[in-house]
Motif scaffolding. Structure first.
Motif, mmCIF file in Angstrom:
data_model
loop_
_atom_site.group_PDB
_atom_site.id
_atom_site.type_symbol
_atom_site.label_atom_id
_atom_site.label_comp_id
_atom_site.label_asym_id
_atom_site.label_seq_id
_atom_site.Cartn_x
_atom_site.Cartn_y
_atom_site.Cartn_z
ATOM 1 N N ASP A 128 0.810 -1.221 0.000
ATOM 2 C CA ASP A 128 0.000 0.000 0.000
ATOM 3 C C ASP A 128 0.843 1.270 0.000
ATOM 4 N N LEU A 129 2.163 1.147 0.140
ATOM 5 C CA LEU A 129 3.047 2.313 0.141
ATOM 6 C C LEU A 129 3.860 2.462 -1.141
ATOM 7 N N VAL A 130 3.755 1.506 -2.043
ATOM 8 C CA VAL A 130 4.490 1.576 -3.304
ATOM 9 C C VAL A 130 4.046 2.822 -4.067
ATOM 10 N N GLY A 131 5.013 3.609 -4.516
ATOM 11 C CA GLY A 131 4.720 4.803 -5.304
ATOM 12 C C GLY A 131 4.335 6.023 -4.481
ATOM 13 N N LYS A 132 4.400 5.918 -3.158
ATOM 14 C CA LYS A 132 4.033 7.039 -2.297
ATOM 15 C C LYS A 132 5.286 7.608 -1.634
ATOM 16 N N THR A 133 5.256 8.898 -1.362
ATOM 17 C CA THR A 133 6.363 9.556 -0.669
ATOM 18 C C THR A 133 6.065 9.625 0.828
ATOM 19 N N ILE A 134 7.108 9.836 1.614
ATOM 20 C CA ILE A 134 6.925 9.971 3.061
ATOM 21 C C ILE A 134 6.267 11.307 3.378
ATOM 22 N N LEU A 135 6.761 12.364 2.750
ATOM 23 C CA LEU A 135 6.200 13.704 2.929
ATOM 24 C C LEU A 135 5.696 14.234 1.592
ATOM 25 N N THR A 136 4.780 15.176 1.651
ATOM 26 C CA THR A 136 4.302 15.838 0.436
ATOM 27 C C THR A 136 5.314 16.901 0.015
ATOM 28 N N ALA A 137 5.135 17.411 -1.182
ATOM 29 C CA ALA A 137 6.008 18.478 -1.671
ATOM 30 C C ALA A 137 5.937 19.693 -0.749
ATOM 31 N N GLN A 138 4.742 20.066 -0.311
ATOM 32 C CA GLN A 138 4.627 21.232 0.567
ATOM 33 C C GLN A 138 5.251 20.962 1.931
ATOM 34 N N GLN A 139 5.123 19.752 2.439
ATOM 35 C CA GLN A 139 5.774 19.429 3.707
ATOM 36 C C GLN A 139 7.296 19.535 3.589
ATOM 37 N N ILE A 140 7.838 19.147 2.432
ATOM 38 C CA ILE A 140 9.277 19.316 2.205
ATOM 39 C C ILE A 140 9.628 20.797 2.291
ATOM 40 N N GLU A 141 8.866 21.643 1.612
ATOM 41 C CA GLU A 141 9.117 23.087 1.634
ATOM 42 C C GLU A 141 9.013 23.640 3.056
ATOM 43 N N ASP A 142 8.067 23.142 3.835
ATOM 44 C CA ASP A 142 7.903 23.594 5.216
ATOM 45 C C ASP A 142 9.106 23.193 6.071
ATOM 46 N N VAL A 143 9.584 21.963 5.934
ATOM 47 C CA VAL A 143 10.748 21.515 6.704
ATOM 48 C C VAL A 143 11.990 22.294 6.277
ATOM 49 N N VAL A 144 12.158 22.542 4.997
ATOM 50 C CA VAL A 144 13.281 23.348 4.505
ATOM 51 C C VAL A 144 13.234 24.733 5.152
ATOM 52 N N ALA A 145 12.050 25.353 5.175
ATOM 53 C CA ALA A 145 11.908 26.682 5.776
ATOM 54 C C ALA A 145 12.284 26.649 7.253
ATOM 55 N N TYR A 146 11.886 25.588 7.948
ATOM 56 C CA TYR A 146 12.238 25.485 9.375
ATOM 57 C C TYR A 146 13.738 25.272 9.569
ATOM 58 N N VAL A 147 14.313 24.304 8.898
ATOM 59 C CA VAL A 147 15.731 23.997 9.106
ATOM 60 C C VAL A 147 16.594 25.194 8.726
ATOM 61 N N ALA A 148 16.170 25.967 7.732
ATOM 62 C CA ALA A 148 16.910 27.181 7.342
ATOM 63 C C ALA A 148 16.959 28.209 8.454
ATOM 64 N N THR A 149 16.050 28.134 9.422
ATOM 65 C CA THR A 149 16.054 29.083 10.557
ATOM 66 C C THR A 149 17.045 28.673 11.640
ATOM 67 N N LEU A 150 17.588 27.474 11.566
ATOM 68 C CA LEU A 150 18.467 26.981 12.630
ATOM 69 C C LEU A 150 19.881 27.522 12.428
ATOM 70 N N LYS A 151 20.092 28.701 12.982
ATOM 71 C CA LYS A 151 21.375 29.411 12.854
ATOM 72 C C LYS A 151 22.135 29.326 14.174
ATOM 73 N N GLU A 152 23.432 29.449 14.093
ATOM 74 C CA GLU A 152 24.235 29.439 15.337
ATOM 75 C C GLU A 152 24.382 30.832 15.873
#
Length: 152
Positions: A128-152
């Motif tokens: 039932d998971l063949v051909g499916k992604t773990i996250l959606t495209a928008q969820q990828i963009e959201d995680v990218v936006a969050y991780v980009a905020t992690l500054k030292e």
């Protein structure tokens, strides 16, 4: 009243279909120089939503492998992957997008990090998971936006 509801429903359906049409399909993601320059959705990511996805054990589950000082109150930080502290300084958003979408395209087949927006997930995948992604495209963009905020 019924006619107005039908019109609103039809407009919503067309808008939703149009939004999905703007998404880059997993097999069409363009990896170039260890980066994915173009947004997968054309919509900016939301760092607040990305933070929630990052720590959600049923979605990103990023804490299973990464420590993150921003989430010190969360339990069970892993040490398999690098610490996320300062990740926004180490990588540009296009590099983060590539890593999160499909780390194997960046680090090679030996990485244990899954491709969160890839359908190339190996063999013996649950049917039932063949051909499916773990996250959606928008969820990828959201995680990218969050991780980009992690500054030292």
């Amino acid at each position: 009243m019924i006619r107005a509801t039908a019109i609103v429903t039809a407009v919503f359906a067309v808008t939703a279909a149009s939004a999905l049409a703007d998404e880059t399909a997993p097999q069409d993601v363009n990896f170039e120089d260890l980066a994915v320059m173009a947004s997968l959705t054309g919509t900016p990511g939301d760092p607040v939503t990305g933070r929630d996805i990052f720590k959600d054990r049923k979605l990103g589950n990023c804490l299973a492998c990464h420590t993150n000082a921003d989430m010190q109150k969360e339990l069970f930080h892993g040490t398999v992957g690098p610490a996320m502290d300062g990740a926004g300084d180490r990588w540009e958003p296009a590099q983060l997008r590539a890593i999160i979408a499909d780390a194997k395209e960046v680090f090679g087949e030996q990485t244990v990090m899954p491709g969160f927006y890839s359908v190339n997930v190996g063999k013996d995948v649950r049917e039932d998971l063949v051909g499916k992604t773990i996250l959606t495209a928008q969820q990828i963009e959201d995680v990218v936006a969050y991780v980009a905020t992690l500054k030292e």
